[in-house]
Scaffold this active site. Structure first.
Site, PDB file in Angstrom:
ATOM      1  N   HIS A   1       0.842  -1.205   0.000  1.00 38.68           N
ATOM      2  CA  HIS A   1       0.000   0.000   0.000  1.00 38.68           C
ATOM      3  C   HIS A   1       0.874   1.252   0.000  1.00 38.68           C
ATOM      4  CE1 HIS A   1      -3.377   2.633   1.431  1.00 38.68           C
ATOM      5  NE2 HIS A   1      -2.369   3.250   2.042  1.00 38.68           N
ATOM      6  N   GLU A   2       1.918   1.263   0.818  1.00 38.44           N
ATOM      7  CA  GLU A   2       2.805   2.432   0.869  1.00 38.44           C
ATOM      8  C   GLU A   2       3.593   2.581  -0.433  1.00 38.44           C
ATOM      9  OE1 GLU A   2       2.217   4.442   3.102  1.00 38.44           O
ATOM     10  OE2 GLU A   2       1.031   3.079   4.337  1.00 38.44           O
TER      11      GLU A   2
ATOM     12  N   HIS B   1       1.415   4.367  -2.865  1.00 40.12           N
ATOM     13  CA  HIS B   1       1.408   5.816  -2.679  1.00 40.12           C
ATOM     14  C   HIS B   1       2.597   6.455  -3.395  1.00 40.12           C
ATOM     15  CE1 HIS B   1      -1.965   6.741  -0.172  1.00 40.12           C
ATOM     16  NE2 HIS B   1      -1.594   5.949   0.820  1.00 40.12           N
TER      17      HIS B   1
ATOM     18  N   GLU C   1      -6.344   7.268  -0.776  1.00 40.45           N
ATOM     19  CA  GLU C   1      -6.267   6.039   0.008  1.00 40.45           C
ATOM     20  C   GLU C   1      -6.942   4.874  -0.716  1.00 40.45           C
ATOM     21  OE1 GLU C   1      -4.606   5.236   2.779  1.00 40.45           O
ATOM     22  OE2 GLU C   1      -3.756   7.244   2.656  1.00 40.45           O
TER      23      GLU C   1
END
Length: 286
Positions: free
Chosen positions: A131-132, A135, A199
């Site tokens: 997930h990071e 980003h 997100e």
């Protein structure tokens, strides 16, 4: 592309709000000065964002057996995703959480708390770090750094209005007080709308990177439950960084969902489970 278009529109609204306040304070000259100040502030913050945030949260380079395993995991997924390898850091914090920072994918870092490394399974940790990485690949770290800077600058300009603008902008005391209250509120709402939309996209891309949306859904369920009970003192001291974490590290947001920087975890988990039902690309950890 809908998410990117929404983000572009919201960022344009943030910029227009900032310049508009400058115009109210000083006419065309004030708008120009506001634009120059915004560009200077964003350039400084953009260039130093990773160092500033890592220092705020007392992050240390990932080393030792625990850190080496985390770094190997992150680098393997970054290689599979065809993106530069970020620097990897650990935060000595009991709250399970993680964030990404940096001005671009070539100059980025990811950080995980010791609480996250202790509380989650290997697959769930991989999903969180994916997930990071999402980003970073989506340039969200740049977008959120800029919007946070704009939000702070708008609050600063609104406060200036009381001392320097009341006699020249024609709004009077009531209008100036309204500007002081409503302008920062509007900036915060725009910032939070951008954060929420990014997100969902990072959840989707992160699930593709790790290869299993259910791992990320399980991680979010665990993290949201634990984070609500465990304090994150560094985040409480630096609330402007809350939007960077995978789950909001602050407890105050529970009293006002309108001002939450993150979507409801239950909605994110539901979207990931629907994604799993549709099938997802198998990543290096599937």
């Amino acid at each position: 592309m809908t998410g990117y278009l929404r983000t572009a529109v919201l960022m344009a609204a943030m910029t227009a709000l900032f310049i508009g306040i400058g115009a109210l304070l000083g006419g065309a000259g004030g708008a120009l000065i506001a634009l120059v100040v915004a560009l200077a502030m964003n350039a400084f913050t953009w260039w130093n964002s990773d160092k500033l945030v890592l220092r705020m949260h007392a992050a240390r380079p990932a080393d030792g057996p625990e850190g080496a395993a985390l770094t190997q995991m992150v680098h393997k997924m970054a290689d599979a995703a065809g993106m530069p390898r970020p620097a990897v850091y650990i935060l000595d914090n009991d709250q399970p959480n993680a964030f990404a920072t940096g001005r671009n994918p070539a100059n980025a870092a990811v950080a995980a708390t010791t609480g996250l490394l202790r509380s989650l399974s290997r697959e769930e940790i991989a999903a969180v770090m994916a997930h990071e990485l999402a980003h970073i690949r989506n340039h969200d770290t740049t977008i959120m750094t800029i919007t946070a800077t704009f939000a702070g600058a708008i609050s600063m300009l609104a406060n200036f209005a009381m001392f320097f603008g009341r006699g020249r902008n024609g709004m009077g005391l009531i209008g100036t007080l309204a500007l002081m209250i409503l302008a920062p509120m509007a900036a915060a709402l725009v910032q939070m709308a951008i954060s929420r939309s990014r997100e969902y996209e990072a959840d989707r891309v992160g699930a593709e990177i790790c290869g299993n949306p259910l791992w990320l859904a399980s991680a979010l369920q665990k993290i949201s439950g634990l984070a609500a009970r465990i304090d994150n003192d560094a985040a409480e001291r630096n609330p402007a960084t809350a939007h960077m974490f995978i789950i909001n590290p602050l407890h105050a947001h529970a009293h006002d969902r309108l001002f939450s920087t993150h979507p409801n975890p239950e909605n994110r988990i539901r979207a990931l489970r629907e994604m799993a039902g549709q099938g997802a690309r198998r990543g290096p950890w599937a």
